[in-house]
Design a protein around this motif. Structure first.
Motif, mmCIF file in Angstrom:
data_model
loop_
_atom_site.group_PDB
_atom_site.id
_atom_site.type_symbol
_atom_site.label_atom_id
_atom_site.label_comp_id
_atom_site.label_asym_id
_atom_site.label_seq_id
_atom_site.Cartn_x
_atom_site.Cartn_y
_atom_site.Cartn_z
ATOM 1 N N UNK A 68 37.587 40.028 55.775
ATOM 2 C CA UNK A 68 38.692 40.984 55.826
ATOM 3 C C UNK A 68 39.983 40.181 55.902
ATOM 4 N N UNK A 69 40.968 40.580 55.114
ATOM 5 C CA UNK A 69 42.234 39.861 55.123
ATOM 6 C C UNK A 69 43.371 40.696 54.581
ATOM 7 N N UNK A 70 44.387 39.994 54.132
ATOM 8 C CA UNK A 70 45.582 40.643 53.592
ATOM 9 C C UNK A 70 45.930 39.999 52.258
ATOM 10 N N UNK A 71 46.885 40.571 51.569
ATOM 11 C CA UNK A 71 47.369 40.017 50.320
ATOM 12 C C UNK A 71 47.650 38.523 50.496
ATOM 13 N N UNK A 72 47.042 37.702 49.654
ATOM 14 C CA UNK A 72 47.274 36.260 49.714
ATOM 15 C C UNK A 72 46.338 35.505 50.641
ATOM 16 N N UNK A 73 45.593 36.209 51.493
ATOM 17 C CA UNK A 73 44.647 35.555 52.400
ATOM 18 C C UNK A 73 43.489 36.526 52.644
ATOM 19 N N UNK A 74 42.555 36.541 51.713
ATOM 20 C CA UNK A 74 41.485 37.528 51.694
ATOM 21 C C UNK A 74 40.523 37.487 52.852
ATOM 22 N N UNK A 75 40.511 36.397 53.623
ATOM 23 C CA UNK A 75 39.657 36.356 54.809
ATOM 24 C C UNK A 75 40.466 35.957 56.045
ATOM 25 N N UNK A 76 41.742 36.288 56.039
ATOM 26 C CA UNK A 76 42.646 35.877 57.110
ATOM 27 C C UNK A 76 42.504 36.621 58.412
#
Length: 142
Positions: A68-76
């Motif tokens: 799970x992550x955010x735009x630009x860091x898919x596993x952040x």
């Protein structure tokens, strides 16, 4: 011995949108996973501009393996977690925790990395919103 000061102390400028002047906000995203969620992409929703994630929890009524992550860091937010049914997990080693995510849209996304079972997935993300300005310029997450 050095004296290390935060921005507000150095510039003698308390900023209402930071620290004690800023309320922590919570967004709850809920999705229904299919019977075999393997290599499926999840689009949870969006965080507001200049969000700074302060924590996250996730729980599913079934088993699931995902990032799970955010735009630009898919596993952040969560990297390579495996959920057991009805057992919550809290993010601890987030690469985006405490970092200003900048202007949106900042999508919160997930990727199923293994075979799971059908169920309801709840993601709770806590964050504050920092508003950049002349006195406190936006510094991108590193």
């Amino acid at each position: 011995m050095a004296n290390i000061q935060g921005f507000a102390i150095t510039n003698k400028t308390p900023i209402a949108s930071h620290g004690e002047g800023n309320d922590e906000k919570v967004m709850r995203f809920q999705v229904t996973l299919p019977v075999t969620a393997a290599a499926d992409t999840i689009e949870f929703g969006y965080l507001p501009d200049y969000a700074v994630i302060t924590g996250a929890e996730i729980i599913c009524t079934a088993t699931a393996a995902l990032d799970v992550g955010v735009t630009g860091d898919g596993d952040g937010i969560f990297d390579g977690i495996t959920l057991a049914a009805n057992v919550p997990q809290r993010t601890e080693l987030s690469t985006v925790m405490g970092k200003n995510l900048g202007m949106g849209p900042v999508a919160v996304t997930g990727l199923c990395t293994g075979v799971g079972t059908a169920g309801t997935l709840n993601l709770i993300v806590r964050f504050v919103v920092e508003e950049p300005g002349v006195a406190y310029p936006f510094v991108a997450a590193v």
